[in-house]
Design an enzyme around this catalytic site. Structure first.
Site, short mmCIF file in Angstrom:
data_model
loop_
_atom_site.label_atom_id
_atom_site.label_comp_id
_atom_site.label_asym_id
_atom_site.label_seq_id
_atom_site.Cartn_x
_atom_site.Cartn_y
_atom_site.Cartn_z
N ARG A 18 0.83 -1.21 0.00
CA ARG A 18 0.00 0.00 0.00
C ARG A 18 0.85 1.26 0.00
NH1 ARG A 18 -3.23 -0.30 5.10
NH2 ARG A 18 -1.30 -1.32 5.70
N ASN A 36 -6.20 -2.48 2.44
CA ASN A 36 -6.19 -3.94 2.53
C ASN A 36 -7.62 -4.44 2.61
OD1 ASN A 36 -3.40 -4.28 2.56
ND2 ASN A 36 -3.27 -4.26 4.79
#
Length: 97
Positions: A18, A36
């Site tokens: 990320r 996520n």
């Protein structure tokens, strides 16, 4: 300006995926979000021009060094997100969904 929704599968959590995608997206001038998913995947919505989004998607297929990307599913969308995050706020990391 276009918007794409991406779902990334493989070893993409716990490997700075990320944060790395956020850095690449910001460097390309793209906006929106990444998070996520509880199933182990990563989800992102990306807003910007088609050329830069294509560059990000190509990067997403490899990810950072520790990632092992198995699949990137990309779809068109008309909205930056359903999370009330305006696209002009930059590229943010959201909590797991």
């Amino acid at each position: 300006m276009i918007t794409r929704h991406c779902r990334i599968y493989g070893r993409v959590q716990g490997v700075s995926y990320r944060q790395s995608l956020q850095q690449v997206a910001t460097g390309l001038g793209l906006t929106s979000w990444i998070r996520n998913r509880r199933d182990g995947s990563v989800e992102a919505t990306v807003c910007g021009n088609e050329t830069d989004i294509s560059k990000l998607i190509e990067w997403a297929k490899q990810g950072p060094a520790m990632a092992k990307v198995m699949q990137v599913v990309v779809s068109d969308t008309t909205q930056p997100s359903d999370t009330d995050i305006p696209s002009q706020t930059g590229f943010v990391i959201l909590p797991t969904a």
